[in-house]
Write a protein that holds these residues in place. Structure first.
Motif, PDB file in Angstrom:
ATOM      1  N   SER A   4      11.545 127.880  11.137  1.00 32.55           N
ATOM      2  CA  SER A   4      11.065 126.883  12.097  1.00 32.55           C
ATOM      3  C   SER A   4      11.683 127.103  13.478  1.00 32.55           C
ATOM      4  CB  SER A   4      11.345 125.466  11.593  1.00 32.55           C
ATOM      5  OG  SER A   4      12.726 125.270  11.394  1.00 32.55           O
ATOM      6  N   ASP A   5      12.911 127.599  13.534  1.00 33.85           N
ATOM      7  CA  ASP A   5      13.535 127.901  14.830  1.00 33.85           C
ATOM      8  C   ASP A   5      12.824 129.066  15.517  1.00 33.85           C
ATOM      9  OD1 ASP A   5      15.407 125.873  14.524  1.00 33.85           O
ATOM     10  OD2 ASP A   5      16.921 127.224  13.669  1.00 33.85           O
ATOM     11  N   ILE A   6      12.403 130.032  14.738  1.00 32.26           N
ATOM     12  CA  ILE A   6      11.640 131.156  15.299  1.00 32.26           C
ATOM     13  C   ILE A   6      10.319 130.646  15.873  1.00 32.26           C
ATOM     14  CG2 ILE A   6      10.422 133.294  14.724  1.00 32.26           C
ATOM     15  CD1 ILE A   6      12.671 133.765  12.616  1.00 32.26           C
ATOM     16  N   PHE A   7       9.671 129.731  15.148  1.00 34.41           N
ATOM     17  CA  PHE A   7       8.419 129.148  15.639  1.00 34.41           C
ATOM     18  C   PHE A   7       8.653 128.393  16.942  1.00 34.41           C
ATOM     19  CE2 PHE A   7       6.706 128.812  11.008  1.00 34.41           C
ATOM     20  CZ  PHE A   7       6.426 130.171  11.011  1.00 34.41           C
ATOM     21  N   ARG A   8       9.763 127.654  17.021  1.00 35.80           N
ATOM     22  CA  ARG A   8      10.071 126.912  18.256  1.00 35.80           C
ATOM     23  C   ARG A   8      10.368 127.866  19.419  1.00 35.80           C
ATOM     24  NH1 ARG A   8      12.248 123.631  14.299  1.00 35.80           N
ATOM     25  NH2 ARG A   8      11.226 121.611  14.209  1.00 35.80           N
ATOM     26  N   ASP A   9      11.016 128.970  19.131  1.00 37.41           N
ATOM     27  CA  ASP A   9      11.246 129.981  20.172  1.00 37.41           C
ATOM     28  C   ASP A   9       9.909 130.529  20.684  1.00 37.41           C
ATOM     29  OD1 ASP A   9      14.000 129.726  20.048  1.00 37.41           O
ATOM     30  OD2 ASP A   9      14.289 131.532  18.813  1.00 37.41           O
ATOM     31  N   ASN A  10       8.988 130.761  19.775  1.00 35.58           N
ATOM     32  CA  ASN A  10       7.658 131.225  20.180  1.00 35.58           C
ATOM     33  C   ASN A  10       6.967 130.185  21.052  1.00 35.58           C
ATOM     34  OD1 ASN A  10       8.013 133.596  18.768  1.00 35.58           O
ATOM     35  ND2 ASN A  10       6.811 132.946  17.006  1.00 35.58           N
ATOM     36  N   ALA A  11       7.115 128.918  20.703  1.00 39.33           N
ATOM     37  CA  ALA A  11       6.527 127.848  21.510  1.00 39.33           C
ATOM     38  C   ALA A  11       7.143 127.834  22.903  1.00 39.33           C
ATOM     39  CB  ALA A  11       6.722 126.493  20.824  1.00 39.33           C
ATOM     40  N   ASP A  12       8.453 127.997  22.986  1.00 39.67           N
ATOM     41  CA  ASP A  12       9.114 128.037  24.293  1.00 39.67           C
ATOM     42  C   ASP A  12       8.615 129.214  25.127  1.00 39.67           C
ATOM     43  OD1 ASP A  12      10.601 125.768  23.749  1.00 39.67           O
ATOM     44  OD2 ASP A  12      12.378 126.891  23.107  1.00 39.67           O
ATOM     45  N   ASN A  13       8.444 130.352  24.496  1.00 38.56           N
ATOM     46  CA  ASN A  13       7.921 131.525  25.205  1.00 38.56           C
ATOM     47  C   ASN A  13       6.520 131.252  25.749  1.00 38.56           C
ATOM     48  OD1 ASN A  13      10.211 133.054  24.766  1.00 38.56           O
ATOM     49  ND2 ASN A  13       9.413 133.992  22.901  1.00 38.56           N
ATOM     50  N   CYS A  14       5.696 130.598  24.944  1.00 44.41           N
ATOM     51  CA  CYS A  14       4.345 130.269  25.398  1.00 44.41           C
ATOM     52  C   CYS A  14       4.376 129.304  26.577  1.00 44.41           C
ATOM     53  CB  CYS A  14       3.518 129.677  24.251  1.00 44.41           C
ATOM     54  SG  CYS A  14       3.055 130.894  23.006  1.00 44.41           S
ATOM     55  N   LEU A  15       5.287 128.341  26.553  1.00 48.54           N
ATOM     56  CA  LEU A  15       5.400 127.408  27.665  1.00 48.54           C
ATOM     57  C   LEU A  15       5.845 128.115  28.941  1.00 48.54           C
ATOM     58  CD1 LEU A  15       6.982 124.299  25.913  1.00 48.54           C
ATOM     59  CD2 LEU A  15       4.634 124.559  26.770  1.00 48.54           C
ATOM     60  N   GLN A  16       6.745 129.072  28.805  1.00 47.07           N
ATOM     61  CA  GLN A  16       7.164 129.843  29.969  1.00 47.07           C
ATOM     62  C   GLN A  16       5.998 130.662  30.529  1.00 47.07           C
ATOM     63  OE1 GLN A  16      10.610 132.144  28.887  1.00 47.07           O
ATOM     64  NE2 GLN A  16      11.766 130.322  28.284  1.00 47.07           N
ATOM     65  N   LEU A  17       5.214 131.254  29.638  1.00 41.40           N
ATOM     66  CA  LEU A  17       4.041 131.999  30.081  1.00 41.40           C
ATOM     67  C   LEU A  17       3.024 131.074  30.744  1.00 41.40           C
ATOM     68  CD1 LEU A  17       3.645 134.370  27.021  1.00 41.40           C
ATOM     69  CD2 LEU A  17       4.253 135.050  29.350  1.00 41.40           C
ATOM     70  N   ALA A  18       2.890 129.867  30.225  1.00 45.27           N
ATOM     71  CA  ALA A  18       1.958 128.901  30.819  1.00 45.27           C
ATOM     72  C   ALA A  18       2.388 128.535  32.238  1.00 45.27           C
ATOM     73  CB  ALA A  18       1.878 127.646  29.948  1.00 45.27           C
ATOM     74  N   GLU A  19       3.693 128.392  32.458  1.00 46.34           N
ATOM     75  CA  GLU A  19       4.182 128.056  33.793  1.00 46.34           C
ATOM     76  C   GLU A  19       3.880 129.166  34.799  1.00 46.34           C
ATOM     77  OE1 GLU A  19       8.329 127.228  33.477  1.00 46.34           O
ATOM     78  OE2 GLU A  19       8.023 125.400  32.293  1.00 46.34           O
ATOM     79  N   ARG A  20       3.873 130.410  34.318  1.00 43.51           N
ATOM     80  CA  ARG A  20       3.634 131.554  35.205  1.00 43.51           C
ATOM     81  C   ARG A  20       2.173 131.969  35.267  1.00 43.51           C
ATOM     82  NH1 ARG A  20       8.708 134.582  32.779  1.00 43.51           N
ATOM     83  NH2 ARG A  20       7.233 134.652  31.082  1.00 43.51           N
ATOM     84  N   ALA A  21       1.327 131.297  34.521  1.00 39.93           N
ATOM     85  CA  ALA A  21      -0.084 131.674  34.468  1.00 39.93           C
ATOM     86  C   ALA A  21      -0.730 131.505  35.843  1.00 39.93           C
ATOM     87  CB  ALA A  21      -0.815 130.819  33.431  1.00 39.93           C
ATOM     88  N   GLU A  22      -1.617 132.423  36.161  1.00 40.57           N
ATOM     89  CA  GLU A  22      -2.247 132.402  37.472  1.00 40.57           C
ATOM     90  C   GLU A  22      -3.508 131.546  37.524  1.00 40.57           C
ATOM     91  OE1 GLU A  22      -2.804 136.273  39.063  1.00 40.57           O
ATOM     92  OE2 GLU A  22      -0.722 136.853  38.710  1.00 40.57           O
ATOM     93  N   GLY A  23      -4.126 131.301  36.406  1.00 40.23           N
ATOM     94  CA  GLY A  23      -5.350 130.499  36.396  1.00 40.23           C
ATOM     95  C   GLY A  23      -5.264 129.374  35.384  1.00 40.23           C
TER      96      GLY A  23
END
Length: 64
Positions: A4-23
């Motif tokens: 579950s911690d690995i899944f949460r890390d993946n979620a955090d990575n996705c949120l970081q990518l969302a913040e940097r998304a251009e569109g």
């Protein structure tokens, strides 16, 4: 590290990518992926017995 911690890390990575998304479509996609990883983490915690199952409450029918 728990699954579950690995899944949460993946979620955090996705949120970081969302913040940097251009569109907006890309931002939404990464945000939805983060939500999905978070849901998987909660499910894994339940499967591992770390959180109790959710009790469903059904409205009681009144007798006439």
């Amino acid at each position: 590290m728990k699954q579950s911690d690995i899944f949460r890390d993946n979620a955090d990575n996705c949120l970081q990518l969302a913040e940097r998304a251009e569109g907006q479509p890309t931002h939404k996609r990464y945000s939805r992926m983060a939500d999905a990883w978070t849901a998987l983490a909660h499910e894994q915690d339940w499967l591992d017995g770390e959180v109790p199952p959710v009790a469903r409450r059904f409205p009681q029918q009144r007798e006439a």
